[in-house]
Design a protein around this motif. Structure first.
Motif, mmCIF file in Angstrom:
data_model
loop_
_atom_site.group_PDB
_atom_site.id
_atom_site.type_symbol
_atom_site.label_atom_id
_atom_site.label_comp_id
_atom_site.label_asym_id
_atom_site.label_seq_id
_atom_site.Cartn_x
_atom_site.Cartn_y
_atom_site.Cartn_z
ATOM 1 N N VAL A 340 0.822 -1.204 0.000
ATOM 2 C CA VAL A 340 0.000 0.000 0.000
ATOM 3 C C VAL A 340 0.863 1.264 0.000
ATOM 4 O O VAL A 340 0.460 2.314 -0.524
ATOM 5 C CB VAL A 340 -0.958 0.001 1.218
ATOM 6 C CG1 VAL A 340 -0.180 0.125 2.532
ATOM 7 C CG2 VAL A 340 -1.970 1.125 1.112
ATOM 8 N N VAL A 341 2.051 1.175 0.583
ATOM 9 C CA VAL A 341 2.961 2.327 0.598
ATOM 10 C C VAL A 341 3.327 2.727 -0.820
ATOM 11 O O VAL A 341 3.332 3.915 -1.177
ATOM 12 C CB VAL A 341 4.230 1.995 1.410
ATOM 13 C CG1 VAL A 341 5.280 3.092 1.238
ATOM 14 C CG2 VAL A 341 3.876 1.806 2.877
ATOM 15 N N PHE A 342 3.592 1.746 -1.650
ATOM 16 C CA PHE A 342 3.999 2.045 -3.019
ATOM 17 C C PHE A 342 2.797 2.426 -3.879
ATOM 18 O O PHE A 342 2.914 3.251 -4.789
ATOM 19 C CB PHE A 342 4.728 0.840 -3.609
ATOM 20 C CG PHE A 342 6.008 0.510 -2.882
ATOM 21 C CD1 PHE A 342 7.182 1.188 -3.174
ATOM 22 C CD2 PHE A 342 6.025 -0.446 -1.879
ATOM 23 C CE1 PHE A 342 8.346 0.910 -2.487
ATOM 24 C CE2 PHE A 342 7.183 -0.736 -1.191
ATOM 25 C CZ PHE A 342 8.358 -0.055 -1.493
ATOM 26 N N ASN A 343 1.640 1.845 -3.582
ATOM 27 C CA ASN A 343 0.440 2.237 -4.314
ATOM 28 C C ASN A 343 0.076 3.691 -4.048
ATOM 29 O O ASN A 343 -0.396 4.414 -4.933
ATOM 30 C CB ASN A 343 -0.723 1.328 -3.935
ATOM 31 C CG ASN A 343 -0.524 -0.101 -4.431
ATOM 32 O OD1 ASN A 343 0.222 -0.328 -5.380
ATOM 33 N ND2 ASN A 343 -1.195 -1.063 -3.793
ATOM 34 N N ALA A 344 0.299 4.140 -2.791
ATOM 35 C CA ALA A 344 0.006 5.531 -2.441
ATOM 36 C C ALA A 344 0.907 6.489 -3.213
ATOM 37 O O ALA A 344 0.537 7.642 -3.465
ATOM 38 C CB ALA A 344 0.180 5.741 -0.942
ATOM 39 N N GLY A 345 2.080 6.004 -3.591
ATOM 40 C CA GLY A 345 3.007 6.856 -4.338
ATOM 41 C C GLY A 345 2.494 7.232 -5.711
ATOM 42 O O GLY A 345 3.047 8.143 -6.350
ATOM 43 N N ALA A 346 1.434 6.568 -6.165
ATOM 44 C CA ALA A 346 0.893 6.894 -7.482
ATOM 45 C C ALA A 346 0.355 8.315 -7.560
ATOM 46 O O ALA A 346 0.203 8.873 -8.650
ATOM 47 C CB ALA A 346 -0.209 5.903 -7.852
#
Length: 489
Positions: A340-346
């Motif tokens: 989810v941390v990397f998805n939020a980076g979108a």
């Protein structure tokens, strides 16, 4: 190890948040520019019944390739001869001085004054201040050595001072050598975004804009009221602009009035210019940001002034985000952070979308077909972003020096006059042949990010592939062109 990864994540998030907030300010300026296009351009006020006295200041330091063209150009200005004077503010220590003396003899009917100082103290700001003490004009027009204003420049700008609170009128830079190389095309691509989107957007908001150091005209009383030219920053133009506007003076921007100039055709000259602009911007932020935030200006003005003064800090954010992304990629491959941390980076893609729209709009200005505009954007925008990233280290060093108060001399940008085709750029006497340590570091960073990109492909992790690929391309291109220009290959 987990603590280090979390620190890198926080650093990356803070840097990308800064870039996002800056892009939102750019989005608002783009919106205002679109409104300006619908409303139409500025109408020139009626000419005054009696034209006021104007002093044309020409600050020059070792400009043997362009100074004769400068003199010929300003001599053609259409303005009453009794209401104009020219100051050649000459700090040169080479044959430029002799060229000036010979050139002005061709215009005995014009009031050219060749002004020399005992030393170069204060650099450009010192020269302008010294000339202002002797200036007869109510208004002060300023042109750098590589500019070629049109004969109608003064008659297009002076009438806009009809409002007594107007302190400065700035015109839009055009480009004499835009088509010389990919490098000059990319610079024009970047500068057009500033002179169309940013300057028009801020002006339409009645927010603070800046005198761009040249191709503008000041009310002399404004300069004096704001504390005169000061040399404690490398961007004396931005510094004076904020001091004047904080005092209540209004600025006017005229995008319809073009002032052509030369773009640096080699990387070393571009870096010299970029270093001065970014470091001076950081110095001006340290000097004025507190005053802006404490002022009674509207909140909207304060927000845009903050983005304006901190725009050079974007390079620091890019550098920090790029370095922090390497351990984050490793952490993702090894499942050390939640997905989810990397998805939020979108959400950072919003920044890319905004910047794309800003530069697409700026690139769309001009008398070319839609297909050529779109094709030019698709070709130059990725290259522009890559090289901007590749300049992050060089410009971040400049910003850090500005923040920390480290002083350095005003290094002029070498001029070439390549349009005349009288010589090759390699023959330019003023080119610096000492390659700074950052150039080697740029080459190493290019190899580093190339390796990271390849490693990501091997690991079948493609989330940061475009980012790392553009960083690799940008740093390697900057290194190659820097090495080429410093060594004069």
């Amino acid at each position: 190890m987990k603590v280090l990864i979390i620190l890198c994540l926080l650093l990356y998030a803070a840097a990308m948040l800064f870039i996002l907030l800056y892009s939102l300010a750019q989005a608002h300026l783009l919106y205002r520019f679109r409104r300006y296009l619908k409303q139409g351009s500025n109408a020139t006020p009626p000419a005054p019944e009696v034209w006021p006295m104007v002093t044309v200041q020409l600050p020059v330091y070792n400009e043997k390739y362009v100074v004769e063209r400068l003199i010929d150009t300003v001599a053609a200005l259409d303005y009453p001869a009794a209401k104009i004077e020219f100051q050649l503010l000459d700090d040169s220590d080479d044959e430029t001085t002799q060229i000036i003396q010979q050139s002005i003899q061709q215009y005995p009917h014009l009031p050219f004054r060749h002004i020399r100082r005992q030393d170069r103290s204060g650099f450009k700001a010192g020269a302008l201040r010294y000339g202002l003490e002797q200036a007869k004009g109510e208004f002060i027009a300023i042109f750098d050595a590589d500019f070629t204003p049109s004969p109608t420049f003064l008659k297009q700008t002076v009438p806009h001072f009809s409002h007594p609170e107007t302190g400065m009128v700035q015109t839009r830079w055009a480009h004499l050598n835009k088509g010389y190389s990919i490098l000059t095309r990319l610079q024009a691509f970047a500068l057009d975004a500033h002179f169309y989107i940013e300057q028009v957007g801020r002006s339409s908001l009645n927010a603070y804009i800046n005198f761009n150091g040249t191709a503008g005209i000041w009310r002399k009383a404004t300069i004096l009221d704001a504390g005169n030219w000061q040399d404690d920053t490398l961007t004396e133009d931005l510094d004076l602009s904020y001091r004047a506007q904080l005092k209540g003076w209004r600025f006017k921007y005229l995008p319809e009035v073009e002032s052509p100039a030369e773009l640096p055709p080699v990387m070393s000259a571009l870096k010299s210019q970029q270093f001065r602009w970014t470091k001076g911007g950081a110095e001006s932020a340290v000097k004025h940001l507190g005053s802006v935030l404490r002022s009674r200006a509207p909140l909207q003005t304060k927000c845009h002034a903050t983005a304006h003064l901190l725009n050079s800090s974007v390079f620091v954010a890019v550098l920090l985000a790029s370095l922090a992304s390497i351990p984050l990629l490793w952490a993702k491959v090894n499942n050390l952070l939640p997905l989810v941390v990397f998805n939020a980076g979108a959400v950072t893609l919003l920044s890319f979308a905004v910047i794309s729209l800003v530069y697409f709009q700026a690139n769309a200005m001009g008398n070319v077909s839609q297909s050529k505009r779109t094709g030019g954007f698709l070709l130059y925008f990725p290259l522009f972003l890559s090289i901007s990233m590749g300049l992050a280290l060089h410009n971040a060093v400049a910003v850090w020096e500005g923040w920390s108060g480290r002083k350095s001399p005003f290094i002029r940008t070498p001029k070439f006059n390549l349009e005349a085709r009288q010589h090759k750029w390699q023959e330019n006497f003023y080119l610096n042949i000492r390659m700074p340590y950052t150039t080697y570091a740029e080459g190493l960073l290019g190899l580093l990010f190339l390796g990271v990109a390849v490693w990501g492909i091997v690991q079948q992790e493609y989330g940061m592939l475009v980012f790392h690929g553009m960083l690799a391309l940008g740093y390697l291109l900057v290194f190659y062109h820097s090495y080429q220009s410093y060594r004069k290959i």
